[in-house]
Design a protein around this motif. Structure first.
Motif, PDB file in Angstrom:
ATOM      1  N   LEU B 105       0.899  -0.974   0.028  1.00  0.00           N
ATOM      2  CA  LEU B 105       0.112  -0.039  -0.071  1.00  0.00           C
ATOM      3  C   LEU B 105       0.825   1.296   0.113  1.00  0.00           C
ATOM      4  CD1 LEU B 105      -2.992   0.896   0.101  1.00  0.00           C
ATOM      5  CD2 LEU B 105      -2.728   1.312   2.695  1.00  0.00           C
ATOM      6  N   CYS B 106       0.868   1.947  -1.137  1.00  0.00           N
ATOM      7  CA  CYS B 106       1.796   2.940  -1.469  1.00  0.00           C
ATOM      8  C   CYS B 106       1.269   4.432  -1.626  1.00  0.00           C
ATOM      9  CB  CYS B 106       2.643   2.760  -2.724  1.00  0.00           C
ATOM     10  SG  CYS B 106       3.743   1.508  -2.331  1.00  0.00           S
ATOM     11  N   VAL B 107       2.139   5.484  -1.251  1.00  0.00           N
ATOM     12  CA  VAL B 107       1.401   6.682  -1.691  1.00  0.00           C
ATOM     13  C   VAL B 107       2.394   6.932  -2.975  1.00  0.00           C
ATOM     14  CG1 VAL B 107       1.733   9.405  -1.288  1.00  0.00           C
ATOM     15  CG2 VAL B 107       1.501   7.647   0.892  1.00  0.00           C
ATOM     16  N   ALA B 108       1.688   7.636  -3.964  1.00  0.00           N
ATOM     17  CA  ALA B 108       2.374   7.916  -5.175  1.00  0.00           C
ATOM     18  C   ALA B 108       1.749   9.298  -5.897  1.00  0.00           C
ATOM     19  CB  ALA B 108       1.909   6.809  -6.204  1.00  0.00           C
ATOM     20  N   GLY B 109       2.577   9.749  -6.726  1.00  0.00           N
ATOM     21  CA  GLY B 109       2.277  10.924  -7.209  1.00  0.00           C
ATOM     22  C   GLY B 109       3.099  11.237  -8.488  1.00  0.00           C
ATOM     23  N   PRO B 110       2.739  12.397  -8.953  1.00  0.00           N
ATOM     24  CA  PRO B 110       3.227  12.811 -10.332  1.00  0.00           C
ATOM     25  C   PRO B 110       4.855  13.036 -10.161  1.00  0.00           C
ATOM     26  CG  PRO B 110       1.570  13.922 -10.151  1.00  0.00           C
ATOM     27  CD  PRO B 110       1.590  13.291  -8.960  1.00  0.00           C
ATOM     28  N   ALA B 111       5.828  12.350 -11.078  1.00  0.00           N
ATOM     29  CA  ALA B 111       7.268  12.565 -10.665  1.00  0.00           C
ATOM     30  C   ALA B 111       7.802  13.839 -10.231  1.00  0.00           C
ATOM     31  CB  ALA B 111       7.940  12.060 -12.170  1.00  0.00           C
ATOM     32  N   ARG B 112       7.072  14.796 -10.864  1.00  0.00           N
ATOM     33  CA  ARG B 112       7.676  16.349 -10.485  1.00  0.00           C
ATOM     34  C   ARG B 112       7.444  16.646  -9.179  1.00  0.00           C
ATOM     35  NH1 ARG B 112       3.794  19.969 -10.841  1.00  0.00           N
ATOM     36  NH2 ARG B 112       2.004  19.061 -11.620  1.00  0.00           N
ATOM     37  N   LEU B 113       6.175  16.400  -8.841  1.00  0.00           N
ATOM     38  CA  LEU B 113       5.720  16.548  -7.433  1.00  0.00           C
ATOM     39  C   LEU B 113       6.470  15.848  -6.352  1.00  0.00           C
ATOM     40  CD1 LEU B 113       1.771  16.898  -7.358  1.00  0.00           C
ATOM     41  CD2 LEU B 113       3.434  18.811  -7.194  1.00  0.00           C
ATOM     42  N   VAL B 114       6.620  14.444  -6.621  1.00  0.00           N
ATOM     43  CA  VAL B 114       7.336  13.850  -5.650  1.00  0.00           C
ATOM     44  C   VAL B 114       8.790  14.220  -5.593  1.00  0.00           C
ATOM     45  CG1 VAL B 114       8.184  11.322  -5.283  1.00  0.00           C
ATOM     46  CG2 VAL B 114       5.748  11.889  -5.874  1.00  0.00           C
ATOM     47  N   ALA B 115       9.555  14.627  -6.925  1.00  0.00           N
ATOM     48  CA  ALA B 115      10.935  14.974  -6.808  1.00  0.00           C
ATOM     49  C   ALA B 115      11.049  16.167  -5.967  1.00  0.00           C
ATOM     50  CB  ALA B 115      11.454  15.326  -8.340  1.00  0.00           C
ATOM     51  N   ALA B 116       9.912  17.079  -5.833  1.00  0.00           N
ATOM     52  CA  ALA B 116      10.100  18.296  -4.922  1.00  0.00           C
ATOM     53  C   ALA B 116      10.108  17.854  -3.365  1.00  0.00           C
ATOM     54  CB  ALA B 116       8.854  19.048  -5.337  1.00  0.00           C
ATOM     55  N   ALA B 179       3.348   3.592 -16.194  1.00  0.00           N
ATOM     56  CA  ALA B 179       2.443   3.748 -17.608  1.00  0.00           C
ATOM     57  C   ALA B 179       2.020   5.043 -17.644  1.00  0.00           C
ATOM     58  CB  ALA B 179       1.682   2.867 -17.785  1.00  0.00           C
ATOM     59  N   ASN B 180       1.257   5.735 -16.106  1.00  0.00           N
ATOM     60  CA  ASN B 180       0.675   7.001 -16.034  1.00  0.00           C
ATOM     61  C   ASN B 180       1.650   8.166 -15.526  1.00  0.00           C
ATOM     62  OD1 ASN B 180      -2.258   6.414 -16.925  1.00  0.00           O
ATOM     63  ND2 ASN B 180      -1.579   4.620 -15.452  1.00  0.00           N
ATOM     64  N   GLY B 181       2.769   7.934 -15.740  1.00  0.00           N
ATOM     65  CA  GLY B 181       3.674   8.940 -15.310  1.00  0.00           C
ATOM     66  C   GLY B 181       3.787   9.219 -13.638  1.00  0.00           C
ATOM     67  N   LEU B 182       3.469   8.319 -12.983  1.00  0.00           N
ATOM     68  CA  LEU B 182       3.444   8.416 -11.276  1.00  0.00           C
ATOM     69  C   LEU B 182       4.672   7.529 -10.890  1.00  0.00           C
ATOM     70  CD1 LEU B 182      -0.201   7.869 -10.620  1.00  0.00           C
ATOM     71  CD2 LEU B 182       1.010   9.871 -11.101  1.00  0.00           C
ATOM     72  N   VAL B 183       5.046   8.215  -9.730  1.00  0.00           N
ATOM     73  CA  VAL B 183       6.261   7.222  -9.127  1.00  0.00           C
ATOM     74  C   VAL B 183       5.729   6.956  -7.471  1.00  0.00           C
ATOM     75  CG1 VAL B 183       8.077   8.201 -10.673  1.00  0.00           C
ATOM     76  CG2 VAL B 183       7.422   9.512  -8.400  1.00  0.00           C
ATOM     77  N   GLU B 184       6.436   6.046  -7.059  1.00  0.00           N
ATOM     78  CA  GLU B 184       6.135   5.676  -5.715  1.00  0.00           C
ATOM     79  C   GLU B 184       6.821   6.757  -4.517  1.00  0.00           C
ATOM     80  OE1 GLU B 184       6.370   0.986  -6.224  1.00  0.00           O
ATOM     81  OE2 GLU B 184       6.759   1.807  -4.051  1.00  0.00           O
TER      82      GLU B 184
END
Lengths: 321, 222
Positions: B105-116, B179-184
């Motif tokens: 069970l993970c939190v994931a978000g758009p790569a640019r938000l997670v990178a911030a 596939a949808n540009g999200l990262v954990e």
């Protein structure tokens, strides 16, 4: 006027109300005939009375409000047993032995996720001043007769002892509440996770895993009674003695099972604990046990044991008299 | 005529495929072909468990409903994901990790938000999930106010259309996220399926259920 229903609170009407009264009367007759006197404590009490020696689980279920007449805090009772402790420690303090029964509504601060309700009609029996097994067996006998009076089939009483749990987690950096909360789900994996960052020794850890796996019956207890600590041995001896006496007295009425993982509903029990089940009822029908330590918190050192149950749950589970 | 009826609730879908080999190894597989039948209640074999003749019956239901059927006593036991057990907290026992249906069970978000970096304490974010309680608890513990949007599926879409900044969902391989540009961003819990048991059934059918747990434990460890 706001007539919107209150979450988890409802009226009982018609047949449901009369069924509750009929069941209540039948059980009151049973307790009166057994020599128990009825008491009717008020629906509100002081928060410190309701929570004295009762642990975090009960405090978490207590609705507290300010009383304009008294300029202090009052609470709606989530459980009647602490009020019985107060009565025994104050107004009836000169009685050596007290045998009391009660029946009335209690309100919990939080919704029961299973029933969507926060009200119960708690009935119960408390035996104070009778030490050791004698008091406990008397309570077990009345508990089993209560289930039979309500028409439940094949009652099963699961017996445990809080002293076993306390002895097993002695020295742990986690609170007893945490262990009880994990053990209530009986998941060995969850216990393993808790043990992973705890300083408890391996033997105690293995025994706690046995509790979660549901294999801590009478034979398990015989095998391990002398291997943990003096407190564990003492609690085991009390449970052996109770089991032996209860089997004699309750023979044929109810199935008695020792299970060291039996836990109380609230955490004020310090000795024997019991849960009552019956075929066709999905959850425990009654809870009880010995709460000498709570009496101490109320300022009167006396042995105390009892059980209670929710009459609405009994009706929902098919109770019929 | 059997001495005892034992009702077991099974989760439909992916978990069911992984459950069936365990039931077969334990000698209690359903008589019908579960993958082709549309029946929701199936007979299993009648087996001897510790000297008691036990007729087994299966209920085939949605994963999230297994907890309810077992808690209410409509089933004596069931197979439920740890995610459902953590979210709904049913009053059931969980005596055995079946080690199937493993995921996180993970939190994931758009790569640019997670990178911030993760949201700062005191901040406010919008999260799409079907695990409302676990998500609220997770962010509350970090001092972050989470506005939760409850969705029933396809969580990954919510950040793509700007409806949420994060999602909390089960991740198995991570390919749908990718596939949808999200990262954990974080793992809340490791998840697997567990055998769950109704507490009253455990008291009144103790010998039978202990035998069942033992058989399934052997299957898991085989």
């Amino acid at each position: 006027m706001n007539v919107r229903p209150i979450a988890g609170i409802s009226d009982a009407l018609g047949i449901r109300a009369s069924l509750l009264r009929r069941l209540q009367r039948a059980l009151q007759d049973l307790y009166n005939d057994a020599g128990y006197d009825e008491v009717i404590p008020p629906i509100v009490d002081r928060p410190e009375t309701l929570n004295a020696g009762a642990g975090r689980f009960l405090a978490d279920q207590t609705l507290v409000f300010s009383d304009p007449a008294d300029a202090g805090l009052l609470a709606i009772r989530p459980d009647i047993t602490p009020q019985i402790a107060r009565i025994a420690a104050t107004r009836l303090q000169h009685h050596e032995v007290l045998k009391l029964h009660y029946s009335g509504p209690v309100i919990h601060a939080r919704l029961d996720a299973r029933t969507g309700s926060r009200q119960q009609w708690q009935a119960g029996v408390e035996c104070l001043g009778v030490p050791g097994c004698e008091g406990d067996v008397e309570i077990l006998e009345l508990a089993s007769r209560s289930m039979l009076t309500a028409g439940f089939e094949r009652p099963v009483m699961m017996l445990g002892h809080m002293g076993l749990i306390h002895a097993l987690v002695e020295g742990s950096q986690h609170e007893v509440e945490t262990w009880v909360s994990r053990l209530s789900r009986r998941s060995p994996e969850d216990i393993e996770n808790l043990l992973a960052d705890d300083r408890l020794d391996r033997e105690r850890g293995t025994l706690l895993l046995d509790l979660a796996a549901g294999v801590a019956g009478i034979d398990w207890l015989r095998a391990h009674a002398h291997s943990v600590s003096r407190h564990f041995e003492q609690a085991s001896d009390e449970l052996f003695q109770l089991y032996s006496l209860a089997r004699e007295r309750l023979h044929g009425q109810v199935e008695l099972v020792v299970d060291a993982a039996v836990l109380p509903r609230f955490l004020y029990h310090s000795g024997m604990v019991v849960q009552g089940f019956a075929a066709g009822a999905a959850q425990p029908l009654l809870h009880g046990g010995r709460y000498d330590a709570m009496m101490h918190s109320h300022g009167r050192d006396m042995p105390a044991t009892g059980f209670s149950f929710d009459l609405w749950s009994w009706l929902d589970a098919g109770a019929e008299v | 005529m059997a001495d005892c009826l034992l009702t077991i609730a099974l989760s439909k879908g992916r978990i069911l495929k992984q459950t069936l080999p365990l039931l077969e190894a334990a000698g209690i597989a359903p008589a019908d072909d579960v993958s082709s039948t549309r029946k929701l209640m199936l007979d299993g074999p009648t087996v001897d468990m510790a000297g008691i003749s036990v007729a087994i019956r299966y209920l085939i239901i949605r994963a999230a409903d297994v907890c309810t059927y077992v808690e209410k006593g409509a089933a004596d036991a069931g197979v439920a994901g740890r995610d459902s057990l953590l979210e709904y907290r049913p009053q059931v026992y969980e005596p055995l990790d079946l080690k199937i249906g493993r995921c996180r069970l993970c939190v994931a978000g758009p790569a640019r938000l997670v990178a911030a970096g993760p949201p700062a304490p005191g901040s406010r974010i919008t999260v799409a999930t079907k695990y409302d309680r676990l998500t609220a608890e997770y962010y509350l513990n970090q001092g972050i106010h989470a506005d939760i949007i409850h969705l029933y599926g396809s969580m990954e879409l919510a950040p793509l259309v700007g409806m949420a900044e994060r999602i909390v969902d089960l991740v198995e391989t991570g390919s749908t996220l990718k596939a949808n540009g999200l990262v954990e961003e974080a793992t809340l819990y490791d998840i697997s399926s567990r055998l769950i048991v109704n507490p009253a059934s455990f008291a009144t059918k103790r010998t039978v259920l202990q035998t069942l747990i033992g058989k399934l434990r052997d299957s898991v460890n085989a």
